[in-house]
Design a protein around this motif. Sequence first.
Motif, mmCIF file in Angstrom:
data_model
loop_
_atom_site.group_PDB
_atom_site.id
_atom_site.type_symbol
_atom_site.label_atom_id
_atom_site.label_comp_id
_atom_site.label_asym_id
_atom_site.label_seq_id
_atom_site.Cartn_x
_atom_site.Cartn_y
_atom_site.Cartn_z
ATOM 1 N N THR A 83 -19.118 -10.024 20.252
ATOM 2 C CA THR A 83 -18.334 -8.825 20.067
ATOM 3 C C THR A 83 -16.977 -9.192 19.672
ATOM 4 O OG1 THR A 83 -17.768 -8.843 22.245
ATOM 5 C CG2 THR A 83 -19.653 -7.624 21.806
ATOM 6 N N ARG A 84 -16.117 -8.049 19.625
ATOM 7 C CA ARG A 84 -14.602 -8.239 19.261
ATOM 8 C C ARG A 84 -14.136 -9.391 19.779
ATOM 9 N NH1 ARG A 84 -10.365 -4.287 16.819
ATOM 10 N NH2 ARG A 84 -8.556 -5.567 17.339
ATOM 11 N N LYS A 85 -14.132 -9.229 21.242
ATOM 12 C CA LYS A 85 -13.493 -10.291 22.034
ATOM 13 C C LYS A 85 -13.840 -11.859 21.666
ATOM 14 C CE LYS A 85 -12.746 -8.631 26.938
ATOM 15 N NZ LYS A 85 -13.647 -7.835 27.746
ATOM 16 N N ASP A 86 -14.954 -12.003 21.128
ATOM 17 C CA ASP A 86 -15.326 -13.436 20.738
ATOM 18 C C ASP A 86 -14.507 -13.629 19.428
ATOM 19 O OD1 ASP A 86 -17.358 -13.725 22.949
ATOM 20 O OD2 ASP A 86 -18.458 -12.333 21.949
ATOM 21 N N PHE A 87 -14.643 -12.610 18.618
ATOM 22 C CA PHE A 87 -14.231 -12.886 17.283
ATOM 23 C C PHE A 87 -12.763 -13.113 17.178
ATOM 24 C CE2 PHE A 87 -18.275 -10.496 16.276
ATOM 25 C CZ PHE A 87 -18.877 -11.655 15.701
ATOM 26 N N GLU A 88 -11.832 -12.393 18.072
ATOM 27 C CA GLU A 88 -10.528 -12.630 18.240
ATOM 28 C C GLU A 88 -10.366 -14.038 18.780
ATOM 29 O OE1 GLU A 88 -9.694 -9.496 21.259
ATOM 30 O OE2 GLU A 88 -8.853 -8.294 19.633
ATOM 31 N N LYS A 89 -11.077 -14.724 19.353
ATOM 32 C CA LYS A 89 -10.848 -16.058 19.713
ATOM 33 C C LYS A 89 -11.178 -16.906 18.565
ATOM 34 C CE LYS A 89 -12.053 -15.373 24.335
ATOM 35 N NZ LYS A 89 -13.472 -15.230 25.224
ATOM 36 N N MET A 90 -12.314 -16.700 18.057
ATOM 37 C CA MET A 90 -12.952 -17.576 16.894
ATOM 38 C C MET A 90 -12.042 -17.684 15.630
ATOM 39 S SD MET A 90 -16.889 -16.084 16.940
ATOM 40 C CE MET A 90 -17.855 -16.553 18.405
ATOM 41 N N ALA A 119 -7.362 -15.446 11.811
ATOM 42 C CA ALA A 119 -6.771 -14.246 10.957
ATOM 43 C C ALA A 119 -7.516 -13.092 11.093
ATOM 44 C CB ALA A 119 -7.233 -14.539 9.441
ATOM 45 N N PHE A 120 -8.180 -12.880 12.331
ATOM 46 C CA PHE A 120 -8.875 -11.406 12.900
ATOM 47 C C PHE A 120 -7.977 -10.424 12.746
ATOM 48 C CE2 PHE A 120 -11.447 -8.635 15.450
ATOM 49 C CZ PHE A 120 -12.625 -8.606 14.878
ATOM 50 N N PRO A 121 -7.077 -10.519 13.528
ATOM 51 C CA PRO A 121 -5.986 -9.351 13.341
ATOM 52 C C PRO A 121 -5.574 -8.803 11.961
ATOM 53 C CG PRO A 121 -5.210 -10.994 15.128
ATOM 54 C CD PRO A 121 -6.293 -11.586 14.139
ATOM 55 N N LYS A 122 -5.288 -9.976 11.111
ATOM 56 C CA LYS A 122 -5.030 -9.445 9.523
ATOM 57 C C LYS A 122 -6.237 -8.746 9.052
ATOM 58 C CE LYS A 122 -3.306 -13.550 8.142
ATOM 59 N NZ LYS A 122 -2.590 -14.587 7.147
ATOM 60 N N PHE A 123 -7.337 -8.961 9.365
ATOM 61 C CA PHE A 123 -8.492 -8.575 8.548
ATOM 62 C C PHE A 123 -8.496 -7.065 9.092
ATOM 63 C CE2 PHE A 123 -12.692 -6.862 7.935
ATOM 64 C CZ PHE A 123 -13.127 -7.517 6.731
ATOM 65 N N CYS A 124 -8.305 -6.929 10.620
ATOM 66 C CA CYS A 124 -8.359 -5.627 11.136
ATOM 67 C C CYS A 124 -7.316 -4.730 10.491
ATOM 68 C CB CYS A 124 -8.425 -5.754 12.561
ATOM 69 S SG CYS A 124 -9.663 -6.356 13.463
ATOM 70 N N SER A 125 -6.317 -5.167 10.481
ATOM 71 C CA SER A 125 -5.271 -4.308 9.814
ATOM 72 C C SER A 125 -5.549 -3.814 8.468
ATOM 73 C CB SER A 125 -3.757 -4.827 9.890
ATOM 74 O OG SER A 125 -3.496 -5.768 9.134
ATOM 75 N N VAL A 126 -6.039 -4.666 7.654
ATOM 76 C CA VAL A 126 -6.403 -4.393 6.235
ATOM 77 C C VAL A 126 -7.385 -3.207 6.348
ATOM 78 C CG1 VAL A 126 -7.733 -5.074 4.146
ATOM 79 C CG2 VAL A 126 -5.748 -6.556 4.842
ATOM 80 N N ARG A 127 -8.405 -3.653 6.943
ATOM 81 C CA ARG A 127 -9.462 -2.672 7.366
ATOM 82 C C ARG A 127 -8.990 -1.288 7.760
ATOM 83 N NH1 ARG A 127 -12.708 0.297 10.177
ATOM 84 N NH2 ARG A 127 -11.788 -0.243 12.220
ATOM 85 N N GLU A 128 -8.141 -1.180 8.576
ATOM 86 C CA GLU A 128 -7.556 -0.011 9.221
ATOM 87 C C GLU A 128 -6.924 0.775 8.006
ATOM 88 O OE1 GLU A 128 -5.819 -1.296 12.849
ATOM 89 O OE2 GLU A 128 -7.825 -1.756 13.563
ATOM 90 N N LYS A 129 -6.219 0.003 7.282
ATOM 91 C CA LYS A 129 -5.339 0.839 6.279
ATOM 92 C C LYS A 129 -6.415 1.280 5.023
ATOM 93 C CE LYS A 129 -1.645 -1.924 5.338
ATOM 94 N NZ LYS A 129 -1.165 -3.056 4.660
ATOM 95 N N TYR A 187 -23.509 -2.137 14.132
ATOM 96 C CA TYR A 187 -23.368 -3.610 14.171
ATOM 97 C C TYR A 187 -21.756 -3.807 13.939
ATOM 98 C CZ TYR A 187 -22.830 -8.429 12.025
ATOM 99 O OH TYR A 187 -22.401 -9.658 11.717
ATOM 100 N N LEU A 188 -21.111 -3.126 13.188
ATOM 101 C CA LEU A 188 -19.419 -3.098 12.835
ATOM 102 C C LEU A 188 -18.915 -2.682 13.991
ATOM 103 C CD1 LEU A 188 -19.679 -2.441 8.934
ATOM 104 C CD2 LEU A 188 -19.312 -4.732 10.004
ATOM 105 N N GLU A 189 -19.181 -1.663 14.733
ATOM 106 C CA GLU A 189 -18.663 -1.375 15.796
ATOM 107 C C GLU A 189 -18.467 -2.292 17.014
ATOM 108 O OE1 GLU A 189 -20.606 2.221 17.166
ATOM 109 O OE2 GLU A 189 -19.501 3.520 15.744
ATOM 110 N N LYS A 190 -19.457 -3.232 17.015
ATOM 111 C CA LYS A 190 -19.493 -4.163 17.926
ATOM 112 C C LYS A 190 -18.417 -5.138 17.492
ATOM 113 C CE LYS A 190 -24.157 -4.039 19.261
ATOM 114 N NZ LYS A 190 -25.193 -4.387 18.472
ATOM 115 N N VAL A 191 -18.129 -5.378 16.254
ATOM 116 C CA VAL A 191 -17.260 -6.322 15.744
ATOM 117 C C VAL A 191 -15.718 -5.785 15.984
ATOM 118 C CG1 VAL A 191 -16.453 -7.605 13.671
ATOM 119 C CG2 VAL A 191 -19.054 -7.203 14.291
#
Length: 443
Positions: free
Chosen positions: A406-413, A416-426, A437-441
């Motif tokens: 889930t998101r917690k894991d991906f943040e650690k792995m 650049a996860f925060p950068k991807f999230c901000s592009v996605r949110e924009k 599936y993507l909600e869990k991410v």
Amino acid sequence: VLVQVHGQGGVKFQNWAKTYGSSPELYFQPTSVEEIREILDMARQRDKRVKVVGGGHSPSDIACTDDFMIQMGKMNRVLKVDKEKQQVTVEGGIFLSDLNVELSKHGLALANLGAVSEVAAAGVIGTGTHNTGIKHGILPTQVVALTLLTASGEILECSESVNADIFQAARLHLGCLGVVLTVTFQCVPQFHLHEVAFPSTLTEVLDHLDDHLQRSQYFRFLWFPHSENVSVIYQDPTNKPPSSSASWWWDYAVGYYLLEFLLWISTFVPSLVCWINRFFFWLLFSSRVENIAISYKIFNYECRFKQHVQDWAIPIEKTKEALLELKAALENNPKMVAHYPVEVRFARGDEIWLSPCFQRDSCYMNIIMYRPYGKNVPRLNYWLTYEGIMKKHGGRPHWAKAHSCTRKDFEKMYPAFPKFCSVREKLDPTGMFLNTYLEKVFY
Ligand SMILES: Cc1cc2nc3c(=O)[nH]c(=O)nc-3n(C[C@H](O)[C@H](O)[C@H](O)COP(=O)(O)OP(=O)(O)OC[C@H]3O[C@@H](n4cnc5c(N)ncnc54)[C@H](O)[C@@H]3O)c2cc1C
């Protein structure tokens, strides 16, 4: 332009392995960008989510939705071949099987491919499809440009020089940034591959991993769990004429139908799996086999019948430790059975934000449990043991293949996860392109 796009109701979507499916309220097969825009407008008005699907091969629910599904099969043209730069621009829905043939007409080829080609250009890059070869990156590294139709209906061109940030996100896009309309691949001159498969042992391969990686451009190996047996596979460019030692009898009658039957029997007597793995190694993999053919025919191989898989990437230097731990776990727990093969492949590190190979050369370790005649074989224990070992060694799961992160894991792995999230949110502030599936991410 006024177009009228029709969605079909009552369509049932299922992935290739029939392990995941959904019932989209409306199913579209658009033929133009205008039609896709109209679908997105309709989705916005009715507050629906949208999922784009390519070949539907992902062994997870990443392509599932109960709202609007857009199947890209009719947007499958080759738009441009630039012979000088050796680049090809295609519509996102083109199957690689068609692209391979088109490219060979121009004397070109993709430098690397996964095991199957009945998958779409936008789909394979969307989940980070990979093959093997330590000098080669995952398939998204072959992408030099792409265009996205975003949730707002805007068309965005991206490449290393234009919208560079979005480009590093969109090369492995998870289907959540918008509709991928076109993809431009860097190609190479068409080539033939010489494949040599020969038997070895796990100890030998792990002790001489660097030698193998140096010796063959596309080196991978298959380990037969519950044994020391390994089949080493070398694939290298050649000028020799095509030749093949494949035979229908061995590949299908034995390698497919007999295996499926015996694995089905083993669902009643699980201890048979150990014997099956050894028997098939002896039957099919214990002597040297050679094939020569045009590159894509060698890259693609038979994946047999329906299956569950997991495929994590770990730092390459952890290969030996992780595999030996998996072997020990199986030895210490006789009730835990593992079908063959465990397929071990390699990929060069890259700079793609959500690439499992982000900034590190990696080893992918694919485990499999077949579903003989569609019957599920218990795998929870094996799955959890494997995930535990992969996590411990800094692993990152293949995005296409079901995992429990889930998101917690991906943040650690992923740094650049925060950068991807901000592009996605924009690009998609309302989450139009999300699904379960993507909600869990992302949540
Ligand atoms: C038999 C088999 C063999 C395989 N072998 C390999 C292998 O060797 N190596 C490997 O790494 N993987 C392998 N896979 C996994 C496979 O490569 C990936 O699942 C790949 O993503 C499948 O492509 P697809 O076109 O079927 O994508 P889909 O499953 O249809 O979609 C994948 C993702 O892309 C998105 N998407 C698709 N098209 C678009 C678009 N135009 N715009 C926006 N989003 C889009 C979807 O929404 C989804 O998120 C294999 C799978 C199977 C079933």
